[in-house]
Motif scaffolding. Structure first.
Motif, PDB file in Angstrom:
ATOM      1  N   VAL A   1       0.840  -1.195   0.000  1.00 31.91           N
ATOM      2  CA  VAL A   1       0.000   0.000   0.000  1.00 31.91           C
ATOM      3  C   VAL A   1       0.875   1.246   0.000  1.00 31.91           C
ATOM      4  O   VAL A   1       2.054   1.197   0.392  1.00 31.91           O
ATOM      5  CB  VAL A   1      -0.943  -0.001   1.242  1.00 31.91           C
ATOM      6  CG1 VAL A   1      -0.156   0.141   2.536  1.00 31.91           C
ATOM      7  CG2 VAL A   1      -2.021   1.074   1.150  1.00 31.91           C
TER       8      VAL A   1
ATOM      9  N   ASP B   1      -3.469   1.909  -3.786  1.00 32.55           N
ATOM     10  CA  ASP B   1      -3.659   0.495  -3.420  1.00 32.55           C
ATOM     11  C   ASP B   1      -2.493  -0.387  -3.887  1.00 32.55           C
ATOM     12  O   ASP B   1      -1.535   0.088  -4.508  1.00 32.55           O
ATOM     13  CB  ASP B   1      -5.024  -0.031  -3.912  1.00 32.55           C
ATOM     14  CG  ASP B   1      -5.076  -0.204  -5.431  1.00 32.55           C
ATOM     15  OD1 ASP B   1      -4.025  -0.205  -6.098  1.00 32.55           O
ATOM     16  OD2 ASP B   1      -6.205  -0.353  -5.954  1.00 32.55           O
TER      17      ASP B   1
ATOM     18  N   ASN C   1      -2.989   1.855  -7.908  1.00 32.65           N
ATOM     19  CA  ASN C   1      -4.050   2.779  -8.304  1.00 32.65           C
ATOM     20  C   ASN C   1      -4.436   3.690  -7.138  1.00 32.65           C
ATOM     21  O   ASN C   1      -4.615   3.209  -6.013  1.00 32.65           O
ATOM     22  CB  ASN C   1      -5.303   2.005  -8.741  1.00 32.65           C
ATOM     23  CG  ASN C   1      -5.023   1.169  -9.974  1.00 32.65           C
ATOM     24  OD1 ASN C   1      -4.421   1.646 -10.943  1.00 32.65           O
ATOM     25  ND2 ASN C   1      -5.425  -0.088  -9.930  1.00 32.65           N
TER      26      ASN C   1
ATOM     27  N   VAL D   1      -6.740   5.451  -4.750  1.00 32.73           N
ATOM     28  CA  VAL D   1      -8.088   5.087  -4.302  1.00 32.73           C
ATOM     29  C   VAL D   1      -8.889   6.377  -4.146  1.00 32.73           C
ATOM     30  O   VAL D   1      -8.499   7.261  -3.374  1.00 32.73           O
ATOM     31  CB  VAL D   1      -8.047   4.330  -2.951  1.00 32.73           C
ATOM     32  CG1 VAL D   1      -9.427   3.770  -2.623  1.00 32.73           C
ATOM     33  CG2 VAL D   1      -7.015   3.210  -2.988  1.00 32.73           C
ATOM     34  N   GLU D   2      -9.975   6.488  -4.911  1.00 39.19           N
ATOM     35  CA  GLU D   2     -10.801   7.697  -4.866  1.00 39.19           C
ATOM     36  C   GLU D   2     -11.180   8.014  -3.424  1.00 39.19           C
ATOM     37  O   GLU D   2     -11.462   7.112  -2.632  1.00 39.19           O
ATOM     38  CB  GLU D   2     -12.074   7.508  -5.706  1.00 39.19           C
ATOM     39  CG  GLU D   2     -11.826   7.399  -7.210  1.00 39.19           C
ATOM     40  CD  GLU D   2     -11.122   8.615  -7.781  1.00 39.19           C
ATOM     41  OE1 GLU D   2     -11.357   9.729  -7.283  1.00 39.19           O
ATOM     42  OE2 GLU D   2     -10.316   8.440  -8.713  1.00 39.19           O
TER      43      GLU D   2
ATOM     44  N   VAL E   1     -14.315   6.475  -1.980  1.00 38.34           N
ATOM     45  CA  VAL E   1     -14.177   5.034  -1.739  1.00 38.34           C
ATOM     46  C   VAL E   1     -13.413   4.801  -0.439  1.00 38.34           C
ATOM     47  O   VAL E   1     -13.811   4.009   0.415  1.00 38.34           O
ATOM     48  CB  VAL E   1     -13.461   4.349  -2.927  1.00 38.34           C
ATOM     49  CG1 VAL E   1     -13.156   2.885  -2.609  1.00 38.34           C
ATOM     50  CG2 VAL E   1     -14.300   4.464  -4.192  1.00 38.34           C
ATOM     51  N   MET E   2     -12.323   5.531  -0.273  1.00 36.89           N
ATOM     52  CA  MET E   2     -11.499   5.381   0.935  1.00 36.89           C
ATOM     53  C   MET E   2     -12.288   5.782   2.176  1.00 36.89           C
ATOM     54  O   MET E   2     -12.169   5.151   3.238  1.00 36.89           O
ATOM     55  CB  MET E   2     -10.253   6.266   0.763  1.00 36.89           C
ATOM     56  CG  MET E   2      -9.023   5.756   1.441  1.00 36.89           C
ATOM     57  SD  MET E   2      -8.581   4.064   1.068  1.00 36.89           S
ATOM     58  CE  MET E   2      -8.351   3.452   2.725  1.00 36.89           C
TER      59      MET E   2
ATOM     60  N   ILE F   1      -6.475  -3.523  -0.286  1.00 38.22           N
ATOM     61  CA  ILE F   1      -7.449  -2.476  -0.608  1.00 38.22           C
ATOM     62  C   ILE F   1      -8.050  -2.662  -1.997  1.00 38.22           C
ATOM     63  O   ILE F   1      -9.237  -2.395  -2.200  1.00 38.22           O
ATOM     64  CB  ILE F   1      -6.795  -1.088  -0.458  1.00 38.22           C
ATOM     65  CG1 ILE F   1      -6.497  -0.867   1.024  1.00 38.22           C
ATOM     66  CG2 ILE F   1      -7.704   0.014  -0.994  1.00 38.22           C
ATOM     67  CD1 ILE F   1      -6.060   0.494   1.405  1.00 38.22           C
ATOM     68  N   SER F   2      -7.260  -3.167  -2.960  1.00 34.34           N
ATOM     69  CA  SER F   2      -7.803  -3.355  -4.311  1.00 34.34           C
ATOM     70  C   SER F   2      -9.019  -4.291  -4.264  1.00 34.34           C
ATOM     71  O   SER F   2      -9.963  -4.127  -5.043  1.00 34.34           O
ATOM     72  CB  SER F   2      -6.730  -3.920  -5.242  1.00 34.34           C
ATOM     73  OG  SER F   2      -6.273  -5.178  -4.777  1.00 34.34           O
TER      74      SER F   2
ATOM     75  N   ALA G   1     -12.033  -2.438  -2.101  1.00 34.60           N
ATOM     76  CA  ALA G   1     -12.662  -1.326  -2.816  1.00 34.60           C
ATOM     77  C   ALA G   1     -13.796  -1.799  -3.728  1.00 34.60           C
ATOM     78  O   ALA G   1     -14.714  -1.040  -4.034  1.00 34.60           O
ATOM     79  CB  ALA G   1     -11.610  -0.571  -3.619  1.00 34.60           C
ATOM     80  N   LYS G   2     -13.734  -3.081  -4.140  1.00 36.93           N
ATOM     81  CA  LYS G   2     -14.782  -3.614  -5.031  1.00 36.93           C
ATOM     82  C   LYS G   2     -16.143  -3.675  -4.337  1.00 36.93           C
ATOM     83  O   LYS G   2     -17.183  -3.741  -4.991  1.00 36.93           O
ATOM     84  CB  LYS G   2     -14.392  -5.014  -5.520  1.00 36.93           C
ATOM     85  CG  LYS G   2     -13.229  -4.993  -6.490  1.00 36.93           C
ATOM     86  CD  LYS G   2     -12.815  -6.394  -6.892  1.00 36.93           C
ATOM     87  CE  LYS G   2     -11.524  -6.361  -7.716  1.00 36.93           C
ATOM     88  NZ  LYS G   2     -10.835  -7.634  -7.714  1.00 36.93           N
TER      89      LYS G   2
ATOM     90  N   ARG H   1     -20.431   2.227  -6.546  1.00 34.23           N
ATOM     91  CA  ARG H   1     -19.990   3.379  -7.352  1.00 34.23           C
ATOM     92  C   ARG H   1     -21.200   4.015  -8.006  1.00 34.23           C
ATOM     93  O   ARG H   1     -21.983   3.331  -8.650  1.00 34.23           O
ATOM     94  CB  ARG H   1     -19.020   2.947  -8.458  1.00 34.23           C
ATOM     95  CG  ARG H   1     -17.825   2.149  -7.995  1.00 34.23           C
ATOM     96  CD  ARG H   1     -16.870   2.991  -7.190  1.00 34.23           C
ATOM     97  NE  ARG H   1     -15.898   2.145  -6.517  1.00 34.23           N
ATOM     98  CZ  ARG H   1     -14.645   1.961  -6.930  1.00 34.23           C
ATOM     99  NH1 ARG H   1     -14.230   2.570  -8.004  1.00 34.23           N
ATOM    100  NH2 ARG H   1     -13.833   1.180  -6.254  1.00 34.23           N
TER     101      ARG H   1
END
Ligand code: MG
Length: 451
Positions: free
Chosen positions: A230, A245, A249, A251-252, A255-256, A351-352, A355-356, A360
């Motif tokens: 991370v 992540d 990527n 993390v928006e 989302v976080m 986190i990847s 986050a799913k 969204r």
């Protein structure tokens, strides 16, 4: 919001030697000492080249009013917040311009409980400052000055609250800001392998200070190359956190915010999650099954902290990476937040993957030009028209106007610093979002024209 001559949305902020001068810092020191009528104040500063001169002037002012000063020197904002409580001070002052470019600086004042001064308290400081009527003490009552370093205590207390079962490879990017002197060290003491980027606290910033996908591209690349778990990044005073992540990527923020709020509910139990009117639905939908109830306040860390102080709550956070963990302190703390993010990974996974699970939705933003003097009238017109032309269920008018129902929300809010009106909206589908934005833009343009 009405701004004073000196204090804006986040304390005093401006170009060094133009707006923010040593003379002003001296007067702010005197005003804070006059407001408190004595007592003890912690002073910390960020890495900017102008911070030392402003800090010296501010401390002079404080001492002249009989205040005892504890100078903790170069310190991220959350460390100053921590030191206020550690040394049982009556207030704290940070010399920082947060995420602004290096030629800027600023002054922010904090209460004894670690939260920022409210707009009312700042207005009182401003009144004292303007009057020039400062507290004066005789030679034998001048305040004493001592230096202290609360870092060890900070790390010791943080390790009491955050515990890991495993060790992780963590890349920390402090952006050459004040976080450099604490965030990588806390991560190392947690037992992690730390790769530190942009951690020379020079006041010369290698990347843009606001953590975002663009400014953290170096951090993202390092994660991929080093196969790190991370990335943690901060703005100039490290009250904020940006996360990248395990796949590199960014993390928006929304989302976080959902992920960490959810983890706080798992860690501390069911309760209230405090956020601001510009936060989206994902947070509500993500935390509801975990026993979280979302409360919205005005935009800004002081409004979030104030709600937590008055009515309690498990966690407070803004969709700008500004998080307040009330079990820890009421000062926004990107460094302690970093420790919690690793604990979340330790308990729940990368986190990847996590986050799913966060829903969204489609968010659209627009800016409509509007002269400052027209803002109040235009908002009045929007309030009346918005009420009529949209089919909404709830209206929140604590900061701008937010109308919402179960499928979408729209926030109309005048900018506090620029001559523009902001529209932020969210919907479940692209089609609805676009259609709503078309109507909202038309409405605002019409309101500005008529104002
Ligand atoms: Mg900041």
């Amino acid at each position: 919001m009405l701004m004073g001559k000196y204090f804006g949305t986040s304390g005093i902020r401006g170009l060094f030697n133009e707006c923010v001068t040593p003379e002003l810092a001296l007067k702010v020191g005197k005003a804070v000492g006059t407001y408190l009528g004595g007592g003890r104040v912690v002073v910390g500063m960020d890495t900017r080249t102008s911070s030392e001169t402003l800090k010296s002037a501010l401390i002079s002012g404080l001492l002249s009013t009989g205040v005892e000063v504890i100078d903790i020197g170069l310190a991220p904002t959350p460390l100053t917040g921590f030191a206020i409580k550690l040394y049982e001070a009556d207030a704290g002052v940070t010399i920082t311009a947060s995420h602004n470019p290096p030629e800027y600086n600023g002054i922010k004042v904090w209460q004894s409980n670690g939260m920022a001064y409210t707009p009312d308290m700042e207005a009182e400081l401003e009144r004292i400052l303007e009057s020039g009527n400062f507290r004066k003490v005789p030679w034998n009552e001048i305040g004493t000055l001592r230096r202290a370093d609360p870092r060890e205590e900070y790390i010791r207390k943080a390790l009491e609250m955050v515990k890991l079962n495993d060790s992780y490879t963590v890349v920390v990017d402090s952006g050459n800001g004040a976080g450099s002197i604490l965030s990588p060290y806390l991560q190392r003491e947690l037992g992690n392998k730390v790769i530190s980027l942009n951690s020379h606290p020079s006041g010369f910033f290698v990347r843009e200070l606001e953590p975002n996908a663009k400014s953290l591209s170096g951090l993202a690349k390092t994660i991929r190359v080093m196969k790190a778990d991370v990335g943690i990044a901060h703005d100039g005073d490290a009250d904020r956190i940006g996360v990248v992540d395990d796949e590199g990527n960014f993390v928006e923020y929304e989302v976080m915010l959902s992920l960490i709020a959810g983890y706080m509910l798992r860690k501390f139990g069911r309760g209230k999650i405090v956020t601001t009117v510009d936060a989206g639905f994902a947070l509500d939908d993500y935390v509801r099954p975990l026993g979280g109830e979302v409360i919205r306040t005005r935009v800004g860390d002081v409004a979030v902290a104030d709600e937590l102080a008055k009515h309690g709550g498990i966690f407070g956070g803004e969709p700008s990476g500004t998080w307040i963990i009330p079990q820890w302190n009421l000062t926004p703390d990107g460094i302690f937040a970093g420790a919690l993010v690793i604990e979340m990974i330790d308990r729940l996974g990368p986190i990847s993957e996590l986050a799913k699970e966060v829903p969204r939705y489609v968010t659209l933003r627009a800016k409509i030009p509007c002269p400052n003097e027209k803002k109040a009238r235009a908002m009045g017109i929007i309030a009346r028209e918005a009420l009529k032309s949209f089919d909404y269920e709830r209206l929140i008018d604590i900061d701008g106007i937010r109308i919402e129902n179960s499928d979408w929300w729209i926030l109309f809010r005048p900018s506090g610093t620029e001559p523009i009106m902001r529209i932020t909206l969210e919907a479940h589908t692209e089609e609805t979002a676009k259609e709503l934005m078309e109507r909202a833009e038309k409405l605002v343009k019409e309101a500005v024209r008529r104002a």
